[in-house]
Motif scaffolding. Structure first.
Motif, mmCIF file in Angstrom:
data_model
loop_
_atom_site.group_PDB
_atom_site.id
_atom_site.type_symbol
_atom_site.label_atom_id
_atom_site.label_comp_id
_atom_site.label_asym_id
_atom_site.label_seq_id
_atom_site.Cartn_x
_atom_site.Cartn_y
_atom_site.Cartn_z
ATOM 1 N N PHE A 2 23.590 105.930 20.259
ATOM 2 C CA PHE A 2 23.729 107.185 19.522
ATOM 3 C C PHE A 2 24.821 108.069 20.109
ATOM 4 N N LEU A 3 25.568 108.706 19.229
ATOM 5 C CA LEU A 3 26.504 109.729 19.675
ATOM 6 C C LEU A 3 25.667 110.899 20.173
ATOM 7 N N SER A 62 27.693 103.535 9.218
ATOM 8 C CA SER A 62 27.987 103.154 10.603
ATOM 9 C C SER A 62 28.182 104.391 11.464
ATOM 10 N N GLN A 63 28.022 104.175 12.737
ATOM 11 C CA GLN A 63 28.139 105.281 13.698
ATOM 12 C C GLN A 63 29.479 105.983 13.517
ATOM 13 N N ALA A 119 19.102 115.975 23.357
ATOM 14 C CA ALA A 119 19.966 116.450 24.445
ATOM 15 C C ALA A 119 19.475 115.950 25.796
ATOM 16 N N THR A 120 18.177 115.719 25.923
ATOM 17 C CA THR A 120 17.637 115.320 27.220
ATOM 18 C C THR A 120 17.078 113.904 27.222
ATOM 19 N N LEU A 121 16.868 113.355 26.046
ATOM 20 C CA LEU A 121 16.288 112.018 25.946
ATOM 21 C C LEU A 121 17.249 110.969 26.515
ATOM 22 N N ARG A 169 28.720 113.681 11.191
ATOM 23 C CA ARG A 169 28.797 112.236 11.401
ATOM 24 C C ARG A 169 27.420 111.629 11.653
ATOM 25 N N ALA A 170 27.246 110.411 11.187
ATOM 26 C CA ALA A 170 26.031 109.661 11.527
ATOM 27 C C ALA A 170 26.114 109.372 13.020
#
Ligand SMILES: [Zn+2]
Length: 440
Positions: free
Chosen positions: A274-275, A366-367, A399-401, A317-318
């Motif tokens: 993931f971005l 797509s990403q 943000a923290t995961l 964005r995805a």
């Protein structure tokens, strides 16, 4: 991740060529070699000594082209490097052009306006007769096209075309004294390479906090040349970063479908699936929390997402590959796109002003693909993106995961990957050896 870094990395992404081996887009103005970027400083508790930076740049291919040289003895082929303050007239004088008709044409014709961009450091080439009559003039524009002015029987004719780019492999290494950009500047590395370097290892190294004096890097990258002139940086093909005694290596590899990525020597993806953010330029206006005062509902409720303030129309964005589960209005979310990803993950993008074309239920994305645009539909006080991240149906704070890694090299490509990687990693080994030799 700080704003600064996201912005820089975002610029980098947009500057990245889509495919390996095709014609690269050319990156000009962003290459500010001497600017020192404040980001990525080493932490304050480390002692910043001035350690000498050792640099090795090797040109692996040196195709010296001489084809433009006129063979006839009556013609002169000249080349002048543009200097600050140059005008078309001063350049023509230095090129030995003594030709009122040519001067008039170059100063007035519409098709040659790009010549006025005269970028210091670039070159202008001319073919003249021994009497100074201009036969041909070429200049590589800031838009990457080569301007060609030729004398014909009907007078001068100007044309522009995209020159053939030739990618040269460059390599460089250095040691961190105070900051990544300080070290890469000292090593003469284009800023874009430093940004790519930071981007590649950003999952393992927090370049804002983890850098220490004495950290080292080695990088092999492509630089694009057109007729011998440097026009921009291509992709980093392999890199190594030694951070606090631990060595990280990555190599670029592309599968048969043209999907490329950076992989560790064992074939694991060095980047996350993931971005970090669905927006290129991020400004968090409301963080994830289990309890916050809601400005519209005027009561304390949980905010199980992240709000990014951005102007209406900003592309969203995805953050990962996936499938569209919902694309349309949904209550307080306003216009919403929901995506379902592999391994039980899902993401939601709310308050959009509109959904991107072709984004509809069931479609694959797509990403990095633009799925919609920031707005303030639904329950929103101003334009912003509300982004939610779910793992097996449960809201999590992205943000923290600890985000899952991207897909590794598939078994069918393992042999090919190992062959490619072995060659490139050997290059890093050699680069390391050269350094040691220099240190003696
Ligand atoms: Zn929100």
């Amino acid at each position: 991740m700080s704003l600064n870094k996201e912005e820089i990395l975002a610029q980098n992404r947009s500057a990245q060529p889509p495919r390996y081996g095709l014609v690269w887009p050319i990156v000009f103005a962003v290459l500010s070699f001497f600017s020192v970027v404040a980001a990525f400083g080493i932490s304050h508790d480390t002692i910043a000594e001035d350690i000498e930076v050792h640099r090795v740049v090797e040109d692996l291919l040196l195709p010296l082209r001489r084809t433009e040289q006129a063979s006839e003895s009556r013609q002169f082929w000249r080349e002048e490097r543009i200097q600050r303050g140059d005008t078309v007239s001063t350049i023509l004088v230095r090129l030995g052009v003594d030709d009122p008709e040519a001067t008039k044409y170059l100063l007035q014709a519409r098709g040659v306006r790009s010549l006025y961009q005269l970028l210091p450091g670039r070159t202008v080439r001319a073919i003249t007769t021994n009497h100074g009559r201009l036969e041909q003039l070429t200049y590589l524009n800031t838009n990457g096209k080569r301007l060609l002015v030729e004398r014909t029987a009907e007078g001068f004719v100007a044309s522009e075309k995209v020159p053939d780019l030739e990618a040269r492999i460059m390599q460089s290494s250095g040691e961190i004294a105070s900051s990544l950009f300080g070290a890469t500047d000292a090593a003469g590395l284009p800023e874009n390479v430093a940004i790519q370097l930071a981007d590649i290892f950003s999952s393992d190294i927090d370049f804002n906090r983890d850098l220490r004096s004495g950290d080292r890097f080695a990088v092999v990258y492509e630089a694009n040349y057109a007729h011998g002139e440097f026009v921009g940086v291509g992709r980093v093909v392999t890199a190594e970063f030694m951070n606090q005694g631990k060595t990280y290596r990555a190599v670029y590899f592309q599968d048969q479908n043209g999907r490329g990525g950076y992989y560790a020597p064992d074939g694991k993806n060095v980047r996350k699936a993931f971005l970090r953010s669905p927006l290129v330029f991020t400004r968090v206006t409301s963080r994830y929390s289990n309890s916050r005062f809601h400005p519209i509902l005027r009561k304390w409720i949980a905010h199980r997402g992240i709000d990014y303030g951005a102007r209406t129309g900003t592309p969203v964005r995805a953050t990962a590959d996936g499938r569209v589960e919902h694309a349309g209005r949904k209550g307080g979310y306003g216009i919403l796109v929901s995506l379902r990803h592999a391994n039980g993950y899902a993401t939601r993008y709310a308050h959009l002003s509109r959904i991107a074309k072709e984004i509809r239920r069931g479609r694959r994305v797509s990403q990095g693909e633009v799925i919609g645009y920031v707005g303030q539909t639904g329950r929103a006080t101003g334009p912003h993106l509300h982004y939610e991240f779910l793992a097996n149906g449960v809201h999590r704070n992205p943000a923290t995961l600890a985000l899952p890694p991207g897909p590794p090299i598939t078994p069918d490509l393992r042999n090919e990957f190992q062959t490619v990687a072995a060659v490139l990693f050997q290059r890093l080994d050699l680069l390391g050896d050269t350094n040691l030799a220099l240190l003696d």
